[in-house]
Design a protein around this motif. Structure first.
Motif, short mmCIF file in Angstrom:
data_model
loop_
_atom_site.label_atom_id
_atom_site.label_comp_id
_atom_site.label_asym_id
_atom_site.label_seq_id
_atom_site.Cartn_x
_atom_site.Cartn_y
_atom_site.Cartn_z
N TRP A 1 0.86 -1.20 0.00
CA TRP A 1 0.00 0.00 0.00
C TRP A 1 0.89 1.24 0.00
CZ3 TRP A 1 -2.33 2.04 5.14
CH2 TRP A 1 -3.14 3.15 4.89
N ASN A 2 0.53 2.25 -0.78
CA ASN A 2 1.35 3.46 -0.90
C ASN A 2 1.16 4.45 0.24
OD1 ASN A 2 -1.16 4.57 -1.41
ND2 ASN A 2 -0.78 4.92 -3.60
N TRP B 1 -9.14 -0.29 0.01
CA TRP B 1 -7.97 0.23 -0.71
C TRP B 1 -6.78 0.51 0.22
CZ3 TRP B 1 -9.18 4.18 -5.17
CH2 TRP B 1 -10.06 3.59 -6.09
N ASN B 2 -7.07 0.72 1.50
CA ASN B 2 -6.03 1.16 2.43
C ASN B 2 -5.29 -0.02 3.06
OD1 ASN B 2 -6.78 3.85 1.96
ND2 ASN B 2 -8.36 3.73 3.55
N LYS B 3 -4.76 -0.87 2.20
CA LYS B 3 -4.00 -2.03 2.65
C LYS B 3 -3.20 -2.59 1.49
CE LYS B 3 -7.85 -3.96 3.83
NZ LYS B 3 -8.89 -4.89 4.34
N ASP B 4 -2.27 -3.49 1.76
CA ASP B 4 -1.53 -4.14 0.68
C ASP B 4 -2.49 -4.91 -0.21
OD1 ASP B 4 0.63 -3.12 1.99
OD2 ASP B 4 1.29 -5.03 2.86
N GLN B 5 -2.11 -5.02 -1.50
CA GLN B 5 -3.00 -5.67 -2.45
C GLN B 5 -2.26 -6.72 -3.27
OE1 GLN B 5 -6.28 -4.86 -2.64
NE2 GLN B 5 -6.15 -3.12 -1.22
N ASN B 6 -3.00 -7.77 -3.66
CA ASN B 6 -2.52 -8.68 -4.68
C ASN B 6 -3.49 -8.59 -5.87
OD1 ASN B 6 -4.77 -10.32 -4.12
ND2 ASN B 6 -3.60 -11.59 -2.67
N LEU B 7 -3.23 -9.36 -6.90
CA LEU B 7 -4.04 -9.26 -8.11
C LEU B 7 -5.51 -9.56 -7.83
CD1 LEU B 7 -4.07 -8.76 -11.17
CD2 LEU B 7 -3.61 -11.19 -11.49
N LYS B 8 -5.78 -10.54 -6.97
CA LYS B 8 -7.15 -10.94 -6.68
C LYS B 8 -7.91 -9.83 -5.97
CE LYS B 8 -5.74 -14.71 -4.60
NZ LYS B 8 -5.74 -15.99 -3.85
N THR B 9 -7.32 -9.25 -4.94
CA THR B 9 -8.02 -8.21 -4.19
C THR B 9 -8.12 -6.90 -4.99
OG1 THR B 9 -5.96 -7.50 -3.11
CG2 THR B 9 -7.31 -9.18 -1.98
N ALA B 10 -7.07 -6.60 -5.76
CA ALA B 10 -7.07 -5.37 -6.55
C ALA B 10 -8.16 -5.41 -7.62
CB ALA B 10 -5.71 -5.15 -7.20
N MET B 11 -8.37 -6.60 -8.24
CA MET B 11 -9.42 -6.73 -9.24
C MET B 11 -10.79 -6.71 -8.57
SD MET B 11 -10.00 -7.06 -12.51
CE MET B 11 -8.53 -7.74 -13.29
N LYS B 12 -10.92 -7.37 -7.45
CA LYS B 12 -12.22 -7.46 -6.78
C LYS B 12 -12.71 -6.09 -6.32
CE LYS B 12 -14.52 -9.66 -2.85
NZ LYS B 12 -14.37 -10.62 -1.70
N TYR B 13 -11.80 -5.28 -5.78
CA TYR B 13 -12.18 -3.97 -5.26
C TYR B 13 -11.82 -2.82 -6.21
CZ TYR B 13 -12.70 -6.70 -0.99
OH TYR B 13 -13.07 -7.66 -0.08
#
Length: 597
Positions: A427-428, A437-449
């Motif tokens: 997370w930036n 959005w306010n947490k580290d992301q992987n491809l699955k969570t980034a696509m879902k949200y």
């Protein structure tokens, strides 16, 4: 082409033409007397090409491309700035979408509020008026010259024959005289006349008549009447732009100098002075009140231009390698700077891809689009048939918004920026209004949200050149990747139509895109939405939130059944509330009615 596209093309073309006119004047001022008369004239053909061509010709650099912002909306704030504003107590820049997690940050734009149909109507009225003037003046001239007196004087006819042989004019050219004109001219294309001023013939010597005829035959041989007609029609289209008119007025003056230059090449050096004297003789009684027509070109233009013509005659030199080189370089420079804007850079005006597949049937599902203007496209893979609601919008290109995150994911995986669907991007630390959005992301969570910062980070690492390469290979929409690598898919340069979305999904599903099977399968897995007893639903939403209003919504994807696969693309737009969630709701309602999902 609809009225919006038509008037947009005219305005864009007119802006380009205006800047080219100024570029020609500037270059000529810099070069001053280094160009021969013919080269000054040839420069203006670039203006004709620029105004009749809808596209540029290469992907070269182009100064005038910056002017595209006169026709496009411009960004005034970034989403990061809006987030900071929100946490200072002003939340007007943020829109929360429904439980589908179709999150979108508002983009503030300056939007030009004017009616394109009204603008098109005003342009059309002006164009019709100028066209009627063109028709009237040329019909009147045609009647006048067709009944003029044929020249029967043997001396004049002998000179006429000599000049035809000298200039190698082989086609039929009728020689006539008229007592109402002061300047010799060529009139007509298919049935051409060389018209001599009858009242002036008495005071002219044989050498003067020869010079006049040589001049007019050079006009005839150079197809200057045809060029005149083309420029007249261009001026009718751009009747509202005085710069274009000034440019073509200068072109007509330069045409006379170019013609003088060619005539001088037929004469001996000691005859050049006599040619200049012929021009001066005719100008003594020249009346510049006659009506110019597109089907004629004359010996004289006006007295004010005499000095420049005489200077050209006095300084005339046969073509030298230096002059040819300078002229060629000047035209090459102008063409490269002002013509080469790249076809792709004009595609933002080209909303429509033009054709709807022949294998389609109309879908009567308008009841589901209550309050929205939109389209629904369904492709039945087993029966190879399209089902389309609202054909015109089905081929209209709009921003793909978050649906392009499918493409970004594929490129990121293929380039090794995303190692796999479980790889974490930290997370930036920017605080966003969406908790997910306010947490580290992987491809699955980034696509879902639909996490924007994740895909902006991936796009930045991919880079403009690499992204452009893949977008071209995917044949994605208008394939226009702007330099704003983190936003080009979000209400910016990249555009795609619903029909093109279907084509993209079909290639994606059939492993026809330029990515490995492993990476395609990974993205297929992360876009799965839900499953029921009818099949597996996969898809992605997208929302355009502009000036705090949801003005555009997408839902694209496919339904996998035991015996068939259906691909769909729904796009809606409205003043507000046209979100990806709304598009998804409409899509699911239609799929349920059709028994697909």
């Amino acid at each position: 082409m609809n009225t919006y596209n038509c008037i947009s093309w005219i305005i864009y073309s007119s802006i380009n033409g205006s800047i080219l006119v100024m570029g020609i004047f500037l270059l000529r001022h810099i070069l001053k007397n280094r160009l021969q008369g013919t080269w000054n004239y040839y420069m203006w053909f670039l203006l004709i090409i620029r105004l009749i061509s809808p596209y540029g010709f290469t992907k070269s650099f182009n100064l005038i491309f910056v002017m595209k912002n006169l026709l496009k909306n411009t960004y005034t704030k970034s989403s990061q700035g809006l987030v900071k504003t929100y946490f200072k107590g002003n939340n007007s820049g943020i829109r929360f979408n429904d439980m589908t997690k179709d999150y979108a940050l508002s983009i503030n734009k300056k939007i030009a509020y004017f009616n394109m149909d009204v603008l098109f109507s005003l342009w059309l009225i002006g164009a019709i008026i100028f066209f009627m003037i063109f028709i009237y003046t040329n019909i009147k001239s045609r009647k006048k010259y067709s009944s003029a007196n044929v020249v029967k004087d043997n001396k004049i006819l002998d000179i006429f024959k000599f000049c035809k042989e000298k200039t190698k004019v082989k086609s039929h050219l009728k020689l006539i005289k008229d007592d109402k004109i002061y300047s010799p001219m060529i009139y007509g294309i298919f049935k051409a006349y060389l018209i001599l001023p009858e009242r002036e013939l008495k005071g002219l010597e044989e050498k003067d008549i020869r010079n006049i005829m040589l001049h007019e035959m050079v006009h005839y041989k150079s197809k200057d009447i045809l060029v005149n007609i083309i420029t007249t029609f261009i001026q009718i289209v751009h009747w509202f732009n005085p710069i274009i008119w000034i440019g073509f007025a200068k072109m007509r003056k330069d045409r006379e100098i170019a013609c003088d230059t060619k005539v001088l090449s037929y004469l001996e050096s000691w005859e050049h002075k006599e040619y200049g004297e012929t021009i001066i003789k005719l100008l003594r009684n020249y009346n510049n009140t006659r009506i110019e027509t597109s089907f004629s070109v004359g010996f004289l233009h006006n007295r004010a231009y005499l000095k420049e013509r005489i200077n050209n005659i006095v300084s005339f030199k046969n073509r030298s390698k230096k002059r040819i080189l300078v002229g060629s370089m000047a035209i090459f420079l102008l063409a490269n700077v002002f013509l080469c804007d790249g076809k792709e850079k004009f595609n933002y005006l080209k909303d429509n891809i033009g054709r709807i597949p022949k294998n389609y049937e109309y879908e009567h599902v308008g009841k589901y689009f209550n309050g929205y203007e939109g389209t629904f496209v369904l492709y039945d893979m087993k029966n190879d048939k399209y089902h389309i609601y609202n054909e015109s919008l089905s081929k209209k290109r709009v921003s793909p918004l978050s649906t392009f995150k499918i493409g970004i994911s594929l490129v990121g995986l293929e380039e090794g920026i995303i190692k796999d669907e479980n790889m974490i991007i930290p997370w930036n630390k920017e605080i966003y209004p969406f908790e997910e959005w306010n947490k580290d992301q992987n491809l699955k969570t980034a696509m879902k949200y639909s996490v924007n910062w994740y895909y902006e980070a991936v796009s930045s690492r991919i880079g403009h050149r690499t992204m452009k390469k893949y977008v071209d290979k995917m044949k994605y929409g208008n394939k226009f990747v702007s330099n704003n690598i983190t936003r080009f898919w979000n209400e910016s340069s990249l555009k795609i139509s619903p029909i093109e979305q279907i084509s993209f999904l079909r290639d994606f599903y059939a492993y026809k895109l330029p990515f490995s099977k492993e990476n395609l399968d990974r993205v297929k897995e992360v876009i799965k939405v839900s499953k029921n007893n009818r099949g597996q639903l996969s898809g992605k939403t997208g929302t355009a939130n502009v000036n705090n209003k949801n003005i555009n919504g997408w839902f694209i994807g496919y339904v996998e059944k035991d015996d068939n696969t259906y691909f769909f693309a729904t796009n809606i737009n409205a003043i507000d509330k046209a979100s990806g969630s709304a598009a998804k709701h409409i899509t699911l309602s239609i799929l349920k009615e059709k028994g697909i999902y």
